[in-house]
Design a protein around this motif. Sequence first.
Motif, PDB file in Angstrom:
ATOM      1  N   THR A  29       0.853  -1.184   0.000  1.00 37.56           N
ATOM      2  CA  THR A  29       0.000   0.000   0.000  1.00 37.56           C
ATOM      3  C   THR A  29       0.889   1.234   0.000  1.00 37.56           C
ATOM      4  O   THR A  29       2.092   1.157   0.307  1.00 37.56           O
ATOM      5  N   LEU A  30       0.291   2.380  -0.316  1.00 37.09           N
ATOM      6  CA  LEU A  30       1.044   3.638  -0.242  1.00 37.09           C
ATOM      7  C   LEU A  30       1.556   3.859   1.174  1.00 37.09           C
ATOM      8  O   LEU A  30       2.681   4.330   1.374  1.00 37.09           O
ATOM      9  N   ALA A  35       6.055   4.312   4.927  1.00 36.58           N
ATOM     10  CA  ALA A  35       6.746   3.932   6.167  1.00 36.58           C
ATOM     11  C   ALA A  35       8.176   3.466   5.883  1.00 36.58           C
ATOM     12  O   ALA A  35       9.094   3.753   6.650  1.00 36.58           O
ATOM     13  N   LYS A  36       8.386   2.745   4.769  1.00 36.15           N
ATOM     14  CA  LYS A  36       9.725   2.252   4.419  1.00 36.15           C
ATOM     15  C   LYS A  36      10.658   3.362   3.951  1.00 36.15           C
ATOM     16  O   LYS A  36      11.859   3.296   4.166  1.00 36.15           O
ATOM     17  N   THR A  37      10.099   4.346   3.241  1.00 40.03           N
ATOM     18  CA  THR A  37      10.943   5.341   2.567  1.00 40.03           C
ATOM     19  C   THR A  37      11.001   6.693   3.264  1.00 40.03           C
ATOM     20  O   THR A  37      11.904   7.478   2.996  1.00 40.03           O
ATOM     21  N   GLY A  38      10.015   6.982   4.123  1.00 44.94           N
ATOM     22  CA  GLY A  38       9.951   8.306   4.738  1.00 44.94           C
ATOM     23  C   GLY A  38       9.354   9.355   3.803  1.00 44.94           C
ATOM     24  O   GLY A  38       9.368  10.542   4.100  1.00 44.94           O
ATOM     25  N   ILE A  39       8.818   8.922   2.677  1.00 42.91           N
ATOM     26  CA  ILE A  39       8.156   9.820   1.726  1.00 42.91           C
ATOM     27  C   ILE A  39       6.664   9.777   2.041  1.00 42.91           C
ATOM     28  O   ILE A  39       6.094   8.697   2.216  1.00 42.91           O
ATOM     29  N   SER A  40       6.025  10.923   2.101  1.00 38.11           N
ATOM     30  CA  SER A  40       4.607  10.959   2.468  1.00 38.11           C
ATOM     31  C   SER A  40       3.744  10.234   1.439  1.00 38.11           C
ATOM     32  O   SER A  40       4.094  10.141   0.265  1.00 38.11           O
ATOM     33  N   LEU A  58      13.780  11.460  -4.142  1.00 40.82           N
ATOM     34  CA  LEU A  58      12.616  10.579  -4.042  1.00 40.82           C
ATOM     35  C   LEU A  58      12.909   9.194  -4.616  1.00 40.82           C
ATOM     36  O   LEU A  58      12.471   8.182  -4.082  1.00 40.82           O
ATOM     37  N   LEU A  59      13.661   9.154  -5.719  1.00 40.74           N
ATOM     38  CA  LEU A  59      13.887   7.880  -6.396  1.00 40.74           C
ATOM     39  C   LEU A  59      14.844   6.947  -5.658  1.00 40.74           C
ATOM     40  O   LEU A  59      14.659   5.729  -5.672  1.00 40.74           O
ATOM     41  N   LEU A  60      15.869   7.482  -5.015  1.00 42.81           N
ATOM     42  CA  LEU A  60      16.835   6.608  -4.323  1.00 42.81           C
ATOM     43  C   LEU A  60      16.180   5.783  -3.215  1.00 42.81           C
ATOM     44  O   LEU A  60      16.372   4.565  -3.166  1.00 42.81           O
ATOM     45  N   PRO A  61      15.392   6.394  -2.297  1.00 44.65           N
ATOM     46  CA  PRO A  61      14.753   5.549  -1.277  1.00 44.65           C
ATOM     47  C   PRO A  61      13.745   4.564  -1.878  1.00 44.65           C
ATOM     48  O   PRO A  61      13.574   3.461  -1.366  1.00 44.65           O
ATOM     49  N   LEU A  62      13.095   4.948  -2.979  1.00 48.45           N
ATOM     50  CA  LEU A  62      12.153   4.028  -3.621  1.00 48.45           C
ATOM     51  C   LEU A  62      12.883   2.855  -4.258  1.00 48.45           C
ATOM     52  O   LEU A  62      12.424   1.714  -4.184  1.00 48.45           O
ATOM     53  N   ALA A  63      14.027   3.105  -4.889  1.00 51.49           N
ATOM     54  CA  ALA A  63      14.821   2.013  -5.469  1.00 51.49           C
ATOM     55  C   ALA A  63      15.250   1.036  -4.379  1.00 51.49           C
ATOM     56  O   ALA A  63      15.210  -0.187  -4.573  1.00 51.49           O
ATOM     57  N   ARG A  64      15.641   1.559  -3.220  1.00 60.96           N
ATOM     58  CA  ARG A  64      16.018   0.684  -2.094  1.00 60.96           C
ATOM     59  C   ARG A  64      14.815  -0.103  -1.591  1.00 60.96           C
ATOM     60  O   ARG A  64      14.897  -1.295  -1.334  1.00 60.96           O
ATOM     61  N   ALA A  65      13.694   0.575  -1.426  1.00 61.24           N
ATOM     62  CA  ALA A  65      12.493  -0.085  -0.899  1.00 61.24           C
ATOM     63  C   ALA A  65      12.001  -1.195  -1.823  1.00 61.24           C
ATOM     64  O   ALA A  65      11.563  -2.244  -1.364  1.00 61.24           O
ATOM     65  N   TYR A  66      12.087  -0.966  -3.138  1.00 60.45           N
ATOM     66  CA  TYR A  66      11.623  -1.967  -4.099  1.00 60.45           C
ATOM     67  C   TYR A  66      12.729  -2.937  -4.505  1.00 60.45           C
ATOM     68  O   TYR A  66      12.497  -3.865  -5.265  1.00 60.45           O
ATOM     69  N   ASP A  67      13.952  -2.688  -4.024  1.00 55.15           N
ATOM     70  CA  ASP A  67      15.098  -3.565  -4.305  1.00 55.15           C
ATOM     71  C   ASP A  67      15.341  -3.691  -5.810  1.00 55.15           C
ATOM     72  O   ASP A  67      15.465  -4.792  -6.349  1.00 55.15           O
ATOM     73  N   VAL A  68      15.376  -2.534  -6.495  1.00 52.27           N
ATOM     74  CA  VAL A  68      15.653  -2.508  -7.932  1.00 52.27           C
ATOM     75  C   VAL A  68      16.691  -1.433  -8.213  1.00 52.27           C
ATOM     76  O   VAL A  68      16.803  -0.460  -7.471  1.00 52.27           O
ATOM     77  N   PRO A  69      17.453  -1.573  -9.296  1.00 51.64           N
ATOM     78  CA  PRO A  69      18.382  -0.508  -9.675  1.00 51.64           C
ATOM     79  C   PRO A  69      17.609   0.750 -10.077  1.00 51.64           C
ATOM     80  O   PRO A  69      16.494   0.666 -10.599  1.00 51.64           O
TER      81      PRO A  69
END
Length: 195
Positions: A29-30, A35-40, A58-69
């Motif tokens: 969910t959003l 919660a994982k990324t700290g992005i609202s 914004l993209l770096l924490p999302l790449a980490r959260a989704y485990d993708v380059p």
Amino acid sequence: MDAMSEEIEGVLDVVGPRLRALRRQRGSTLAEVAAKTGISESTLSRLESGRRRANLELLLPLARAYDVPLDDLVGAPHTGDPRIHLHPIRRYGMTFIPLSRRPGGVQAYKMIIPGRKAPAVPSLKTHSGYEWLYVLNGRLRLVLGERDLVLGPGEAAEFDTTLPHWLGTADGRVVELLILFGTQGERVHVQPRRD
């Protein structure tokens, strides 16, 4: 607008749908991604809908959260140079060549064990994870707990690396192998081809 600006706009236009697809593939969910990324949640929603432009913050924490380059998030265009520049790692007298560049998950390596006389009593090691290996060339000596095995070209083995183990040359000659290693204990699942 010049060609470069148009290309950048085109790349940025696909970020939102890619982010939404990744989140849905993972069943998140959003609120969970927030919660994982700290992005609202509202920022994530605006990114996914295209009402907010993506940036590195914004993209770096999302790449980490989704485990993708990061390249997977933006659909980065190919640079045109197909060469892969591998950077060998030398540890324990062996050479490891990383074959995967994706952070997290199962990692792939080519491992080269130099030709030299193996110790009579190898020093067994343990660490968390699960390993699958395939001998490409040479004869591998695999000591796994109380078992002492020799594998030749084309033979494979898999084991939990919390078991005491040691890898070395069986005959003093160079050994080359492929290794798939998962730090979280991921096992390799190979499906037979059905023709």
